[in-house]
Write an enzyme that holds these catalytic residues in place. Sequence first.
Site, short mmCIF file in Angstrom:
data_model
loop_
_atom_site.label_atom_id
_atom_site.label_comp_id
_atom_site.label_asym_id
_atom_site.label_seq_id
_atom_site.Cartn_x
_atom_site.Cartn_y
_atom_site.Cartn_z
N GLU A 1 1.57 -5.26 11.10
CA GLU A 1 0.94 -3.94 11.17
C GLU A 1 1.66 -3.14 12.24
OE1 GLU A 1 -1.29 -2.75 9.22
OE2 GLU A 1 -2.13 -4.51 8.19
N HIS B 1 3.44 -3.32 7.02
CA HIS B 1 2.33 -2.39 6.74
C HIS B 1 2.14 -1.43 7.90
CE1 HIS B 1 0.37 -4.49 3.23
NE2 HIS B 1 1.13 -5.46 3.69
N HIS C 1 0.88 -1.18 0.00
CA HIS C 1 0.00 0.00 0.00
C HIS C 1 0.91 1.23 0.00
CE1 HIS C 1 -2.96 -2.87 2.08
NE2 HIS C 1 -3.32 -2.74 0.82
N GLU D 1 1.73 3.74 3.08
CA GLU D 1 2.17 3.20 4.37
C GLU D 1 3.68 3.35 4.46
OE1 GLU D 1 0.43 -0.70 4.62
OE2 GLU D 1 -1.61 0.10 4.51
#
Length: 335
Positions: A215, A151, A59, A62
Site C-alpha cells: 500500500e 496498491h 483496483h 489506484e
Amino acid sequence: MLALGKLLELTLAGREPAEKTQLTVEGVRMRWLAEGALEVRPPQARDNGTDLLLSAGIHGNETAPIELLDELIRSIARGDLKPRARILFLFGNPAAMRLGARYVEQDVNRLFNGRHEQSGGAEALRACELERLAASFFSLPDRYRLHYDLHTAIRGSKIEQFALYPWKEGRQHSRFELARLRAAGISAVLLQNKPSIVFSAYTYEQLGAEAFTLELGKARPFGQNRHVNLAPLRLRLEQIIEGSEPQPDERLEGLQLFSVAREVIKRSDAFTFNLADDVENFSELEKGYVLAEDVSDSRWVVKEEGARIIFPNPKVKNGLRAGIVIVPADADGLG
C-alpha cells in the site's frame, strides 16, 4: 523505444499490439501475453535465476503504482534498464482502469484462491486469468519467486507506505524480505495469520512465491501522483531487476511490525462503524471502545492493548471484511 514499451497505452485503449514479441538491442525479449500482461526475459547468459511478478491496477483507480510499472516497462523498452531477472508485468483490471473506477462489478482482489469459481462475470474471469498467468510464469523449477502487488488506499494513513505479508501454515515469514521492503521505503508490515483471497495470498500460498500487497499512499487519478514518493521503491525494483541490489540491513530498524488481532465482518445492512468517515488507516483504538455494531445486538468491542484499525470500509457487501483490528508484533519467529 519498442512498441511493447507502451503496454499501459495499449491497455487503456483496449488494443492488442501488432507485434507480440520484440527484442531490445541488448537481446531482452518482451512478449505480450494477454491484455495488460507483458513478460520480460533477459538473455540466458545474463539470467540470474530470479522471477519477479509486478502487478498493479487490480483496483482500476489506484494509479500511482500503474504509472510506476509503466515507467519501468518503458525504461526496459528503451534499453536504459537491463534486466537480469525474468519479469511479468500485470495490469490487473483493465476495464476498471479505463473507467477510473476501483472495479466495475466486483472487487477483483476478493476473487483469488478459488473464490472466482464461486462467482460469475467479467471480473471473476479476469481473476482466473491472472491466476493462470502467474502460475505459468512461476512454473520454472529452482528459481527465486517474488511478487509485489502494488496498491494505493481508499483513505489516508498514519503510516503512508506499508505491506501485507500473507500466511501459510508451516512457512516462516522471511527476515530478508522484510529488510528488502524496509530498504524500499516501506515503514510497516502486517504479518497475516490466516489464509486469504487476495492476489498476493494466491501466489504465496499456491505458487511458493515470496509475495506482498504493498500500500503506497492514497488513490488519486492518473497524472495527480506527484505527492506520492515512490523513489525508494522504484530504486529497489530497478536493483532487483538488474541484479545490482545491495544487501539489506536485516536488523529491521525503523520497520514497524503488526499482527492481526481479528477481522470485523459485515453481516447485514444494519452494520455501522462508530468511526468518522475519514478515519485514517493505523488510527489507534482505545480499549473498551465499541468499534462497530450489527444486527441482533452484535457489537465489536476493542479488547486489545495498542490496537489500531486498517481498511475500515462499511460499504463492503454483506459477509465481507469491513475492517481489520491489528496490534504490534515483534520479529520473533522470522525465518
